[in-house]
Design a protein around this motif. Sequence first.
Motif, PDB file in Angstrom:
ATOM      1  N   GLU A  86      42.135   5.382  59.759  1.00  0.00           N
ATOM      2  CA  GLU A  86      41.680   5.875  61.059  1.00  0.00           C
ATOM      3  C   GLU A  86      42.689   5.521  62.146  1.00  0.00           C
ATOM      4  N   SER A  87      43.237   4.322  62.066  1.00  0.00           N
ATOM      5  CA  SER A  87      44.247   3.894  63.030  1.00  0.00           C
ATOM      6  C   SER A  87      45.509   4.750  62.923  1.00  0.00           C
ATOM      7  N   GLY A  90      44.602   8.210  64.160  1.00  0.00           N
ATOM      8  CA  GLY A  90      44.247   8.207  65.576  1.00  0.00           C
ATOM      9  C   GLY A  90      42.937   8.907  65.855  1.00  0.00           C
ATOM     10  N   ASP A  91      42.058   8.933  64.858  1.00  0.00           N
ATOM     11  CA  ASP A  91      40.783   9.634  64.999  1.00  0.00           C
ATOM     12  C   ASP A  91      39.807   9.051  63.983  1.00  0.00           C
TER      13      ASP A  91
END
Length: 124
Positions: A86-87, A90-91
């Motif tokens: 997720e990092s 970026g979502d």
Amino acid sequence: MKTGASDPFGDDETEIEESKMADKEGVTEEQTESETPDSNTVQFERSDLPLILRRDTVKDERESVHQLFVQDSTDGHAKDAERELESLIGDDVYRLDAREAIYLAGMRNLDTAADILREWGYDL
């Protein structure tokens, strides 16, 4: 003159000949007009869209179920990996998507999977 319109002063044979030529070519003026888009929008198939945009639910296009039993340490690594993905993206990422991506990444890196199996004693 459009196909189907009649010219009261025209020669019927000319209209018939034009109609035959259009039929031979397989395209009439009306067909050409209907096939030509009036705007700049392009028609596309739903299947042309990326998975995340074309599905209604996260389980769409996932008919196969792969039940996976893992060790406690693997479970902890999986949760960490999902957060790290997720990092990187970026979502928010659905857990099913993250798990399948990690699964596919392992398939693309079988040497790493073989190393893990050796750590587990598969090469004894």
